[in-house]
Design an enzyme around this catalytic site. Sequence first.
Site: not given
Length: 270
Positions: A17, A83, A201-202, A225
């Site tokens: 990205e 997710g 996670m961020e 996902d």
Amino acid sequence: MSFVADRIGIMAAMPEELQALIDSMPDAEVVRRAGRDFWIGHLQGRAVVAVLSRIGKVAAALTTTLLVAEFGVCAVIFTGVAGGLGAAVRVGDVVVADALMQHDMDASPLFPKYELPGQGITRLHPERSLTRRVRDRVAEVLDVSSLAAGGALSQVHLDALGLHAPRVHMGLIVSGDQFVSSAADCDTLRHHLPDVLAVEMEGAAVAQVCHDFEVPYVILRTISDRADDTAHVDFPRFISTVASRYSQAMVLGLLDRHADQHGGDVFGAA
């Protein structure tokens, strides 16, 4: 520290990205700080600094702090994958965060579960009108016409991955220092946070730093996902052929001064 007028910080979660964005910067020059490469240049004629966030809340918080304190950005855009947890959120959709929280923050019994100690809040909210403008612009960028032949994203072949045209959602994204992939963990998150749409996670760490510095921020997540393994996609292929191109298109769209009928980008710069 002083903010640099009109300079936007752009954080990408995946190297693919970030590379897609760097490839769109005709004058990119790299500056290294704290083991990180910060790419300084222009996108859509606007001054930007692009950097890989790294994985986890501490790494993302440090990267965000450097963007603000070292490079003086006046706003931050974070783009990456996540997710899906919300019932209506499918692989290939995009979630624009209007609330973020750390699902693994628990300083009880000293403080209520999820509360940020000393701040008295559990959720962080980007500025509401900015979030709505971002959602509307992203929806325009990812419209089905852009995926059709001749469109800006015509090279994104969703059918080949068994995906539908993307939908844009706005809601709660939660962050934690763990990779959530089991059905049991997903059920636990949905039980305690029924309105959650995505997990990563961020994002909440980025939001906390921006909140403390009073810097506007945008968190965009492409769903890679379903977090509970109910939907399987070739992840490397998804990142290279879908997520990286979505990130590039969304960021360029957010910085496009000519896309808004009022003559400015979503941050209000003309």
